[in-house]
Design an enzyme around this catalytic site. Structure first.
Site, PDB file in Angstrom:
ATOM      1  N   ASP A 184      -0.896   6.698   6.660  1.00 49.49           N
ATOM      2  CA  ASP A 184      -1.887   5.563   6.217  1.00 49.49           C
ATOM      3  C   ASP A 184      -2.136   4.512   7.214  1.00 49.49           C
ATOM      4  O   ASP A 184      -1.347   3.675   7.452  1.00 49.49           O
ATOM      5  CB  ASP A 184      -1.660   4.953   4.907  1.00 49.49           C
ATOM      6  CG  ASP A 184      -2.730   3.929   4.584  1.00 49.49           C
ATOM      7  OD1 ASP A 184      -3.736   3.716   5.273  1.00 49.49           O
ATOM      8  OD2 ASP A 184      -2.613   3.342   3.297  1.00 49.49           O
TER       9      ASP A 184
ATOM     10  N   TRP B 288       0.849  -1.275  -0.041  1.00 53.01           N
ATOM     11  CA  TRP B 288      -0.126  -0.062   0.089  1.00 53.01           C
ATOM     12  C   TRP B 288       0.975   1.383  -0.005  1.00 53.01           C
ATOM     13  O   TRP B 288       0.422   2.257  -0.714  1.00 53.01           O
ATOM     14  CB  TRP B 288      -0.877   0.083   1.095  1.00 53.01           C
ATOM     15  CG  TRP B 288      -2.027  -1.071   1.033  1.00 53.01           C
ATOM     16  CD1 TRP B 288      -2.151  -2.303   1.520  1.00 53.01           C
ATOM     17  CD2 TRP B 288      -3.115  -1.101  -0.074  1.00 53.01           C
ATOM     18  NE1 TRP B 288      -3.125  -3.115   1.166  1.00 53.01           N
ATOM     19  CE2 TRP B 288      -3.703  -2.325  -0.037  1.00 53.01           C
ATOM     20  CE3 TRP B 288      -3.613  -0.222  -1.087  1.00 53.01           C
ATOM     21  CZ2 TRP B 288      -4.907  -2.797  -0.762  1.00 53.01           C
ATOM     22  CZ3 TRP B 288      -4.601  -0.583  -1.767  1.00 53.01           C
ATOM     23  CH2 TRP B 288      -5.243  -1.866  -1.688  1.00 53.01           C
TER      24      TRP B 288
ATOM     25  N   LYS C 182     -12.560  -1.518   7.732  1.00 55.60           N
ATOM     26  CA  LYS C 182     -11.548  -2.533   8.767  1.00 55.60           C
ATOM     27  C   LYS C 182     -12.022  -2.312  10.267  1.00 55.60           C
ATOM     28  O   LYS C 182     -12.729  -3.189  10.639  1.00 55.60           O
ATOM     29  CB  LYS C 182     -10.123  -2.339   8.726  1.00 55.60           C
ATOM     30  CG  LYS C 182      -9.879  -3.016   7.120  1.00 55.60           C
ATOM     31  CD  LYS C 182      -8.675  -2.127   6.656  1.00 55.60           C
ATOM     32  CE  LYS C 182      -8.477  -1.934   5.152  1.00 55.60           C
ATOM     33  NZ  LYS C 182      -8.593  -3.139   4.529  1.00 55.60           N
TER      34      LYS C 182
END
Ligand code: PMP
Length: 362
Positions: free
Chosen positions: A173, A103, A197
């Site tokens: 992030d 990511w 999540k």
């Protein structure tokens, strides 16, 4: 509970049962309005109270100081990969990126379009198993910001510390570990996370941004990509994801009821320690992907002795109501995602199954 399974998916992930039940009970007539939450105006007082509750919940859970705005955006965490450089990095300027997984690398690609990117750490050569040593990171003097990924969801690699970037604006992030453990929000210029999540359903991105960053947004920035405008309009520059924000307010209520982030951190540790103990105690049948000091409490990644066993492991587990265990296609193996709402009983069942599977396939 009817037909609920243990869902180890990396996201969208399990939501607390009590949250789903509350949403169901309010579905047909939200707080006596005769409409569902999805049918009321986002400009109504009713929805404004929901947005306020969601924001307050996030502020309480993470002790977000008044120097930071709490925003609910759309476009997923992936849009933040672009919005951050579009707002804070211009041609001829540079930003530091720390790459501990897939990511972070995706974020770097987008930043590259806007300015110069200094990769000050990359774990790619070793297959992203590690995080940099806390004192080994050195930041560029002229960087506009430093970007890192606190938990790499695909590789299961997590920082055990919060980097100190000095005067450089620290951007994180935190999509896959926000709210799983306390963080010191005062250290950050911007924290972002896709909701699916630990926060709520997909379709909402949480952005926590320090006020001084809003002054850095270029005057000619497109409105929908403009943090200053979005903040000035209280996340309602356009129609927000009303359903998503509502569910976030319920998840924050649930989190507070169970004792907040410190309480969930303890449970998260118990869950991940059980799983890592099963891996380490398997006489080499299971091998963890991440280095020990970089192991994630949220995504436990491991391999079987032969890749051919992966499919059998996943399908037998699924038959027992343990689903979503297949590792990401880029890494292979097994990934057990055990976010905040994932119950410890599910971990116990998986540990038991791992023991039986290794005994039968040695
Ligand atoms: N960052 C991380 C750490 C992620 O885990 C994900 C999604 N799994 C993303 C970014 C991308 O999120 P989205 O799908 O919301 O764009």
């Amino acid at each position: 509970m009817t037909n609920r399974i243990f869902n180890f998916s990396a996201g969208p992930a399990m939501l607390p049962t009590s949250v789903l039940e509350k949403a169901r009970s309010e579905m047909m007539s939200f707080r006596g309005s005769g409409m569902s939450i999805m049918e009321i105006s986002h400009r109504s007082e009713l929805f404004e109270s929901v947005l306020e509750a969601a924001e307050k919940g996030v502020r309480n859970a993470l002790s977000v100081p008044l120097s930071h705005k709490v925003l609910f955006l759309q476009g997923g965490a992936s849009l933040q990969f672009s919005m951050i450089p579009m707002n804070f990095l211009s041609k001829g300027r540079s930003a530091d990126y720390v790459l501990t997984g897939t990511w972070g690398e995706k974020a770097r690609v987008e930043a590259d379009r806007c300015g110069r990117v200094n990769v000050i750490y990359s774990g790619e050569e070793d297959g992203y198993r590690a995080v940099p040593d806390e004192h080994a990171l050195s930041f560029s003097d002229d960087a506009e910001y430093m970007h890192f990924t606190s938990n790499e969801t695909i590789e299961g690699v997590q920082f055990s510390y919060e980097p100190d970037a000095g005067n450089t604006a620290l951007i994180c992030d935190a999509s896959s570990d926000i709210l799983s453990r306390p963080i010191d929000v005062t250290k950050y210029a911007l924290i972002y996370a896709g909701a699916q999540k630990n926060i709520g359903p997909s379709g909402v991105t949480l952005v926590i941004i320090r006020d001084d960053m809003l002054d850095r947004v270029p005057q000619d920035q497109h409105s929908m990509l403009n943090y200053r405008k979005i903040a000035a309009n209280g996340s309602m520059l356009n129609t927000p994801n009303t359903w998503g924000v509502y569910l976030i307010s319920l998840v924050m209520e649930w989190l507070e009821e169970i004792g907040g982030v410190p309480a969930i951190e303890k449970i998260n540790k118990q869950k991940s320690e059980r799983l890592y103990a099963a891996i380490d105690g398997s006489d080499g049948f299971y091998t963890g992907h991440a280095e020990r000091n970089a192991r994630s409490n949220m995504n436990v990644t491991f391999r079987l002795p032969a890749a051919e066993l992966d499919a059998a492991f996943c399908s037998e587990a699924a038959r027992r109501g343990l689903d979503g265990l297949r590792g990401h296609r880029s890494v292979g193996g097994i990934r057990a995602s055990i976010y905040n709402s994932f119950p410890i009983e599910g971990v116990e069942h998986l540990v038991e199954f791992m023991g039986e599977f290794s005994a039968a396939n040695r």
